[in-house]
Scaffold this motif. Structure first.
Motif, PDB file in Angstrom:
ATOM      1  N   SER A  82       0.858  -1.184   0.000  1.00  0.00           N
ATOM      2  CA  SER A  82       0.000   0.000   0.000  1.00  0.00           C
ATOM      3  C   SER A  82       0.891   1.231   0.000  1.00  0.00           C
ATOM      4  CB  SER A  82      -0.908   0.014   1.236  1.00  0.00           C
ATOM      5  OG  SER A  82      -0.124  -0.032   2.427  1.00  0.00           O
ATOM      6  N   ILE A  83       0.328   2.339  -0.453  1.00  0.00           N
ATOM      7  CA  ILE A  83       1.032   3.624  -0.407  1.00  0.00           C
ATOM      8  C   ILE A  83       0.097   4.633   0.239  1.00  0.00           C
ATOM      9  CG2 ILE A  83       2.168   5.448  -1.705  1.00  0.00           C
ATOM     10  CD1 ILE A  83       2.689   3.441  -3.951  1.00  0.00           C
ATOM     11  N   SER A  84       0.551   5.259   1.325  1.00  0.00           N
ATOM     12  CA  SER A  84      -0.298   6.193   2.060  1.00  0.00           C
ATOM     13  C   SER A  84       0.155   7.631   1.865  1.00  0.00           C
ATOM     14  CB  SER A  84      -0.281   5.866   3.555  1.00  0.00           C
ATOM     15  OG  SER A  84      -0.961   4.660   3.830  1.00  0.00           O
ATOM     16  N   MET A  85      -0.836   8.502   1.719  1.00  0.00           N
ATOM     17  CA  MET A  85      -0.617   9.943   1.744  1.00  0.00           C
ATOM     18  C   MET A  85      -1.036  10.438   3.121  1.00  0.00           C
ATOM     19  SD  MET A  85      -2.088  11.086  -1.991  1.00  0.00           S
ATOM     20  CE  MET A  85      -1.450  12.772  -1.868  1.00  0.00           C
ATOM     21  N   THR A  86      -0.178  11.201   3.778  1.00  0.00           N
ATOM     22  CA  THR A  86      -0.433  11.661   5.141  1.00  0.00           C
ATOM     23  C   THR A  86      -0.492  13.187   5.168  1.00  0.00           C
ATOM     24  OG1 THR A  86       0.760   9.748   6.009  1.00  0.00           O
ATOM     25  CG2 THR A  86       0.379  11.572   7.524  1.00  0.00           C
ATOM     26  N   ARG A  87      -1.575  13.720   5.697  1.00  0.00           N
ATOM     27  CA  ARG A  87      -1.745  15.181   5.794  1.00  0.00           C
ATOM     28  C   ARG A  87      -1.572  15.842   4.432  1.00  0.00           C
ATOM     29  NH1 ARG A  87      -2.515  15.936  10.939  1.00  0.00           N
ATOM     30  NH2 ARG A  87      -1.667  14.400  12.392  1.00  0.00           N
ATOM     31  N   SER A  88      -2.189  15.211   3.440  1.00  0.00           N
ATOM     32  CA  SER A  88      -2.085  15.697   2.050  1.00  0.00           C
ATOM     33  C   SER A  88      -3.478  15.794   1.439  1.00  0.00           C
ATOM     34  CB  SER A  88      -1.194  14.759   1.232  1.00  0.00           C
ATOM     35  OG  SER A  88       0.092  14.661   1.784  1.00  0.00           O
ATOM     36  N   SER A  89      -4.344  16.528   2.096  1.00  0.00           N
ATOM     37  CA  SER A  89      -5.738  16.620   1.671  1.00  0.00           C
ATOM     38  C   SER A  89      -5.870  17.222   0.278  1.00  0.00           C
ATOM     39  CB  SER A  89      -6.523  17.490   2.666  1.00  0.00           C
ATOM     40  OG  SER A  89      -7.822  17.759   2.185  1.00  0.00           O
ATOM     41  N   VAL A  90      -6.743  16.623  -0.514  1.00  0.00           N
ATOM     42  CA  VAL A  90      -6.962  17.127  -1.876  1.00  0.00           C
ATOM     43  C   VAL A  90      -7.856  18.357  -1.889  1.00  0.00           C
ATOM     44  CG1 VAL A  90      -6.578  14.884  -2.962  1.00  0.00           C
ATOM     45  CG2 VAL A  90      -8.903  15.529  -2.256  1.00  0.00           C
ATOM     46  N   VAL A  91      -8.324  18.791  -0.715  1.00  0.00           N
ATOM     47  CA  VAL A  91      -9.068  20.054  -0.651  1.00  0.00           C
ATOM     48  C   VAL A  91      -8.378  21.049   0.280  1.00  0.00           C
ATOM     49  CG1 VAL A  91     -11.311  19.164  -1.342  1.00  0.00           C
ATOM     50  CG2 VAL A  91     -10.644  19.066   1.077  1.00  0.00           C
ATOM     51  N   LEU A  93      -6.626  24.252   1.132  1.00  0.00           N
ATOM     52  CA  LEU A  93      -6.813  25.515   0.415  1.00  0.00           C
ATOM     53  C   LEU A  93      -5.570  25.935  -0.356  1.00  0.00           C
ATOM     54  CD1 LEU A  93      -8.881  27.650   2.979  1.00  0.00           C
ATOM     55  CD2 LEU A  93      -9.673  26.568   0.863  1.00  0.00           C
ATOM     56  N   GLU A  94      -4.390  25.645   0.198  1.00  0.00           N
ATOM     57  CA  GLU A  94      -3.151  26.059  -0.467  1.00  0.00           C
ATOM     58  C   GLU A  94      -2.575  24.974  -1.367  1.00  0.00           C
ATOM     59  OE1 GLU A  94      -0.309  27.439   2.356  1.00  0.00           O
ATOM     60  OE2 GLU A  94      -1.602  29.032   3.149  1.00  0.00           O
ATOM     61  N   LYS A  95      -2.689  23.716  -0.957  1.00  0.00           N
ATOM     62  CA  LYS A  95      -1.985  22.646  -1.659  1.00  0.00           C
ATOM     63  C   LYS A  95      -2.919  21.585  -2.230  1.00  0.00           C
ATOM     64  CE  LYS A  95       2.110  23.097   1.293  1.00  0.00           C
ATOM     65  NZ  LYS A  95       3.031  22.381   2.218  1.00  0.00           N
ATOM     66  N   GLY A  96      -4.221  21.834  -2.216  1.00  0.00           N
ATOM     67  CA  GLY A  96      -5.173  20.816  -2.645  1.00  0.00           C
ATOM     68  C   GLY A  96      -4.958  20.324  -4.061  1.00  0.00           C
ATOM     69  N   PHE A 122      -8.225  13.484   4.742  1.00  0.00           N
ATOM     70  CA  PHE A 122      -8.426  14.926   4.719  1.00  0.00           C
ATOM     71  C   PHE A 122      -7.735  15.637   5.886  1.00  0.00           C
ATOM     72  CE2 PHE A 122     -12.080  12.974   2.572  1.00  0.00           C
ATOM     73  CZ  PHE A 122     -11.900  13.528   1.306  1.00  0.00           C
ATOM     74  N   MET A 123      -6.935  14.914   6.662  1.00  0.00           N
ATOM     75  CA  MET A 123      -6.159  15.575   7.706  1.00  0.00           C
ATOM     76  C   MET A 123      -5.134  16.515   7.078  1.00  0.00           C
ATOM     77  SD  MET A 123      -4.982  12.436   6.868  1.00  0.00           S
ATOM     78  CE  MET A 123      -5.348  11.187   8.049  1.00  0.00           C
ATOM     79  N   GLN A 124      -4.818  17.575   7.784  1.00  0.00           N
ATOM     80  CA  GLN A 124      -3.879  18.563   7.247  1.00  0.00           C
ATOM     81  C   GLN A 124      -2.713  18.777   8.199  1.00  0.00           C
ATOM     82  OE1 GLN A 124      -5.625  22.033   5.403  1.00  0.00           O
ATOM     83  NE2 GLN A 124      -7.409  20.899   4.666  1.00  0.00           N
ATOM     84  N   ALA A 125      -1.812  19.673   7.853  1.00  0.00           N
ATOM     85  CA  ALA A 125      -0.575  19.872   8.605  1.00  0.00           C
ATOM     86  C   ALA A 125      -0.859  20.130  10.079  1.00  0.00           C
ATOM     87  CB  ALA A 125       0.206  21.039   8.011  1.00  0.00           C
ATOM     88  N   LEU A 126       0.035  19.648  10.936  1.00  0.00           N
ATOM     89  CA  LEU A 126      -0.092  19.891  12.365  1.00  0.00           C
ATOM     90  C   LEU A 126      -0.006  21.381  12.667  1.00  0.00           C
ATOM     91  CD1 LEU A 126       2.245  17.083  13.785  1.00  0.00           C
ATOM     92  CD2 LEU A 126      -0.258  17.063  13.684  1.00  0.00           C
TER      93      LEU A 126
END
Length: 306
Positions: A82-91, A93-96, A122-126
């Protein structure tokens, strides 16, 4: 359908962090640094890893560096389930839009690595407060904007199309205060997406650890397991004092935390769960605990599949 012995149970590489020992971003580090970290996992008996973007962000690597990563994996005798994206929400506001582009690239890379699922959420940066806390979940973090929910559904459905074209599954990681932040919200979201290649990652450890009221874990799993296609699996102690309103939680091996995973995994199989597992743990010797958890899962599977 996997057997108990062949079921992919990966080690999440996030405990190694995103920087090399000398402070170099891990994506820019020599392949020998990747190899040394992978070797530690292989020596613990793992056959599979999840190269989360909290470690090496495969979606951002050049083609040449991706080829290097393939070579290192082969040299160390490891596969990717598996490949996981962490704190990389596609929505975000700046990096979606950038995160969406990277997610699409992972959809194209995953089959070459042998992965069957790409995990996102959909988690975002700490926040600064989360970064200072002993455990980041003790401070409030990002809260999803309800007005962006339709865009989130649209982009997840788009990724689902890409996953299906490549013979993959897309999994949405449950995380507090996001569109999939409770069992009810998660089921509603994945139902609204309504795509055969999109399911849930029932990572209820993300919720059990919170210092806030929480339904019984058995009730929560019962709601989300029928929609689950991948599993970040971890456990915590949890204590509540109704007289003072205080809570406590701490990471624990699967066998010793508040969730009875022997019962939960067996129930998941009854409901048709057939996705990979990915072991996670925070604090202490994370990968050592993950290895113990892998052996525990394997034994539960052997018992349940007889």
């Amino acid at each position: 359908m996997y057997t108990a012995d062949s079921w992919p149970i990966a080690c999440n590489m996030l405990s190694f962090g995103s920087t090399a020992p000398d402070g170099t971003p891990i994506e820019d580090a020599p392949a020998s640094v990747w190899a040394g970290q992978l070797r530690q996992v292989r020596e613990l008996g793992f056959d599979h890893i999840d190269p989360t973007d909290a470690w090496v962000p495969l979606g951002k690597l050049s083609d040449a560096r991706v080829k290097e990563f393939h070579s290192v994996l082969a040299d160390e005798g490891l596969a990717v389930s598996s490949i996981s994206m962490t704190r990389s929400s596609v929505v975000d506001l700046e990096k979606g839009e950038e995160n969406l582009r990277i997610a699409h690239r992972l959809m194209d890379l995953a089959p070459d690595f042998g992965a069957s699922v790409v995990n996102t959420g959909f988690m975002q940066a700490l926040t600064p407060a989360q970064q200072k806390a002993l455990w980041f979940w003790l401070a409030d973090g990002h809260v999803d904007d309800p007005e962006l929910r339709p865009l989130a559904i649209q982009r997840v459905r788009e990724l689902g199309d890409h996953a299906q074209q490549n013979g993959l599954q897309l999994s949405l990681e449950m995380y507090e205060d996001t569109y999939v932040g409770t069992p009810e919200e998660a089921v509603r979201f994945v139902t609204d997406v309504d795509h055969a290649a999109v399911g849930l990652n029932p990572d209820l450890g993300n919720l059990i650890r919170l210092h806030r009221p929480m339904p019984p874990y058995t009730e929560m799993f019962e709601k989300v397991l029928p929609y689950s296609n991948f599993w970040h699996i971890k456990n915590y102690t949890r204590d509540e004092d109704p007289q003072t309103g205080s809570y406590s939680s701490a990471p624990m091996p699967l066998k010793y935390g508040v969730i009875n995973y022997r019962a939960v995994i067996r129930r998941a199989l009854e409901l048709g769960y057939s996705g990979p597992f990915c072991c996670e743990h925070y604090g202490s010797d994370s990968i050592g605990v993950c290895a113990e958890n892998r052996d525990y899962i394997r034994q539960v599977l052997q018992s349940a599949l007889r």
